[in-house]
Write a protein that holds these residues in place. Structure first.
Motif, mmCIF file in Angstrom:
data_model
loop_
_atom_site.group_PDB
_atom_site.id
_atom_site.type_symbol
_atom_site.label_atom_id
_atom_site.label_comp_id
_atom_site.label_asym_id
_atom_site.label_seq_id
_atom_site.Cartn_x
_atom_site.Cartn_y
_atom_site.Cartn_z
ATOM 1 N N MET A 1 -5.265 8.883 -14.283
ATOM 2 C CA MET A 1 -4.008 8.217 -14.036
ATOM 3 C C MET A 1 -4.299 6.723 -13.951
ATOM 4 S SD MET A 1 -1.357 8.703 -10.791
ATOM 5 C CE MET A 1 -2.525 9.622 -9.897
ATOM 6 N N THR A 2 -3.446 5.932 -14.546
ATOM 7 C CA THR A 2 -3.572 4.483 -14.470
ATOM 8 C C THR A 2 -2.540 3.956 -13.485
ATOM 9 O OG1 THR A 2 -4.253 4.425 -16.778
ATOM 10 C CG2 THR A 2 -3.574 2.354 -15.804
ATOM 11 N N VAL A 3 -2.986 3.089 -12.580
ATOM 12 C CA VAL A 3 -2.096 2.500 -11.584
ATOM 13 C C VAL A 3 -2.240 0.984 -11.629
ATOM 14 C CG1 VAL A 3 -2.145 4.497 -10.058
ATOM 15 C CG2 VAL A 3 -3.825 2.691 -9.743
ATOM 16 N N THR A 4 -1.257 0.286 -11.101
ATOM 17 C CA THR A 4 -1.318 -1.163 -10.982
ATOM 18 C C THR A 4 -1.036 -1.549 -9.533
ATOM 19 O OG1 THR A 4 -0.532 -3.258 -11.890
ATOM 20 C CG2 THR A 4 1.102 -1.556 -11.587
ATOM 21 N N ALA A 5 -1.619 -2.660 -9.108
ATOM 22 C CA ALA A 5 -1.412 -3.150 -7.744
ATOM 23 C C ALA A 5 -0.043 -3.836 -7.664
ATOM 24 C CB ALA A 5 -2.519 -4.123 -7.362
ATOM 25 N N LYS A 41 -15.474 2.320 -5.802
ATOM 26 C CA LYS A 41 -14.365 3.204 -5.422
ATOM 27 C C LYS A 41 -13.718 2.666 -4.147
ATOM 28 C CE LYS A 41 -15.806 7.584 -7.359
ATOM 29 N NZ LYS A 41 -16.115 8.979 -7.084
ATOM 30 N N TYR A 42 -12.403 2.660 -4.143
ATOM 31 C CA TYR A 42 -11.635 2.245 -2.969
ATOM 32 C C TYR A 42 -10.584 3.301 -2.669
ATOM 33 C CZ TYR A 42 -13.730 -2.321 -3.758
ATOM 34 O OH TYR A 42 -14.631 -3.332 -3.934
ATOM 35 N N TYR A 43 -10.290 3.482 -1.401
ATOM 36 C CA TYR A 43 -9.274 4.422 -0.941
ATOM 37 C C TYR A 43 -8.073 3.594 -0.497
ATOM 38 C CZ TYR A 43 -13.225 7.563 -1.023
ATOM 39 O OH TYR A 43 -14.311 8.302 -1.423
ATOM 40 N N LEU A 44 -6.973 3.665 -1.269
ATOM 41 C CA LEU A 44 -5.819 2.806 -1.040
ATOM 42 C C LEU A 44 -4.571 3.623 -0.748
ATOM 43 C CD1 LEU A 44 -6.343 0.339 -4.026
ATOM 44 C CD2 LEU A 44 -7.076 0.040 -1.659
ATOM 45 N N SER A 45 -3.687 3.043 0.031
ATOM 46 C CA SER A 45 -2.393 3.663 0.297
ATOM 47 C C SER A 45 -1.540 3.589 -0.964
ATOM 48 C CB SER A 45 -1.685 2.926 1.434
ATOM 49 O OG SER A 45 -0.344 3.353 1.526
ATOM 50 N N GLU A 46 -0.775 4.631 -1.206
ATOM 51 C CA GLU A 46 0.103 4.641 -2.376
ATOM 52 C C GLU A 46 1.187 3.569 -2.284
ATOM 53 O OE1 GLU A 46 3.323 8.100 -1.313
ATOM 54 O OE2 GLU A 46 1.426 8.730 -2.175
ATOM 55 N N LEU A 47 1.418 3.013 -1.095
ATOM 56 C CA LEU A 47 2.412 1.954 -0.936
ATOM 57 C C LEU A 47 2.015 0.693 -1.696
ATOM 58 C CD1 LEU A 47 3.136 2.347 2.883
ATOM 59 C CD2 LEU A 47 4.480 3.217 0.960
ATOM 60 N N TYR A 48 0.722 0.492 -1.921
ATOM 61 C CA TYR A 48 0.219 -0.674 -2.641
ATOM 62 C C TYR A 48 0.229 -0.486 -4.157
ATOM 63 C CZ TYR A 48 -1.846 -2.819 1.556
ATOM 64 O OH TYR A 48 -2.053 -3.424 2.776
ATOM 65 N N LEU A 49 0.472 0.739 -4.629
ATOM 66 C CA LEU A 49 0.239 1.061 -6.033
ATOM 67 C C LEU A 49 1.503 1.527 -6.745
ATOM 68 C CD1 LEU A 49 -2.986 3.128 -5.458
ATOM 69 C CD2 LEU A 49 -2.855 0.725 -6.125
ATOM 70 N N GLU A 50 1.536 1.252 -8.057
ATOM 71 C CA GLU A 50 2.589 1.757 -8.916
ATOM 72 C C GLU A 50 1.932 2.511 -10.067
ATOM 73 O OE1 GLU A 50 6.074 -0.022 -11.822
ATOM 74 O OE2 GLU A 50 5.147 -1.317 -10.360
ATOM 75 N N VAL A 51 2.387 3.709 -10.348
ATOM 76 C CA VAL A 51 1.803 4.526 -11.412
ATOM 77 C C VAL A 51 2.300 4.025 -12.765
ATOM 78 C CG1 VAL A 51 1.647 6.837 -12.394
ATOM 79 C CG2 VAL A 51 1.619 6.539 -9.916
ATOM 80 N N LEU A 52 1.349 3.740 -13.659
ATOM 81 C CA LEU A 52 1.700 3.303 -15.009
ATOM 82 C C LEU A 52 1.715 4.462 -15.985
ATOM 83 C CD1 LEU A 52 -0.337 0.005 -15.375
ATOM 84 C CD2 LEU A 52 2.080 0.266 -14.894
ATOM 85 N N SER A 53 0.705 5.329 -15.885
ATOM 86 C CA SER A 53 0.649 6.471 -16.793
ATOM 87 C C SER A 53 -0.108 7.609 -16.140
ATOM 88 C CB SER A 53 -0.015 6.105 -18.113
ATOM 89 O OG SER A 53 -1.371 5.781 -17.906
ATOM 90 N N VAL A 54 0.227 8.807 -16.554
ATOM 91 C CA VAL A 54 -0.440 10.002 -16.072
ATOM 92 C C VAL A 54 -0.943 10.742 -17.300
ATOM 93 C CG1 VAL A 54 -0.171 12.176 -14.836
ATOM 94 C CG2 VAL A 54 1.095 10.155 -14.085
ATOM 95 N N GLY A 55 -2.195 11.132 -17.260
ATOM 96 C CA GLY A 55 -2.742 11.857 -18.403
ATOM 97 C C GLY A 55 -3.985 12.599 -18.016
ATOM 98 N N LEU A 56 -4.432 13.453 -18.892
ATOM 99 C CA LEU A 56 -5.650 14.209 -18.667
ATOM 100 C C LEU A 56 -6.832 13.407 -19.153
ATOM 101 C CD1 LEU A 56 -4.447 17.710 -19.866
ATOM 102 C CD2 LEU A 56 -4.642 16.875 -17.524
ATOM 103 N N ILE A 57 -7.894 13.460 -18.395
ATOM 104 C CA ILE A 57 -9.117 12.734 -18.766
ATOM 105 C C ILE A 57 -10.107 13.708 -19.350
ATOM 106 C CG2 ILE A 57 -11.027 11.361 -17.906
ATOM 107 C CD1 ILE A 57 -9.169 10.315 -15.769
#
Length: 57
Positions: A1-5, A41-57
């Motif tokens: 999954m790709t996310v943006t801050a 690796k960082y462990y972040l709250s989902e409140l800081y992140l927006e999902v750009l794409s979801v896919g299988l790796i």
């Protein structure tokens, strides 16, 4: 999954992940999203992140 801050994310007193940075999310643990930024690796709250794409790796 790709996310943006959504916001600048502080990592410590000096360093932060800039707003708009795209990162690879590798999963979740204990209610936090695990992301890889600059090879670390960082462990972040989902409140800081927006999902750009979801896919299988």
């Amino acid at each position: 999954m790709t996310v943006t801050a959504k916001y600048d994310i502080p990592l410590d007193d000096i360093y932060y992940i800039p707003e708009g940075t795209e990162m690879m999310a590798t999963g979740d643990q204990d209610g936090f999203i695990v992301v890889v930024y600059n090879g670390q690796k960082y462990y972040l709250s989902e409140l800081y992140l927006e999902v750009l794409s979801v896919g299988l790796i």
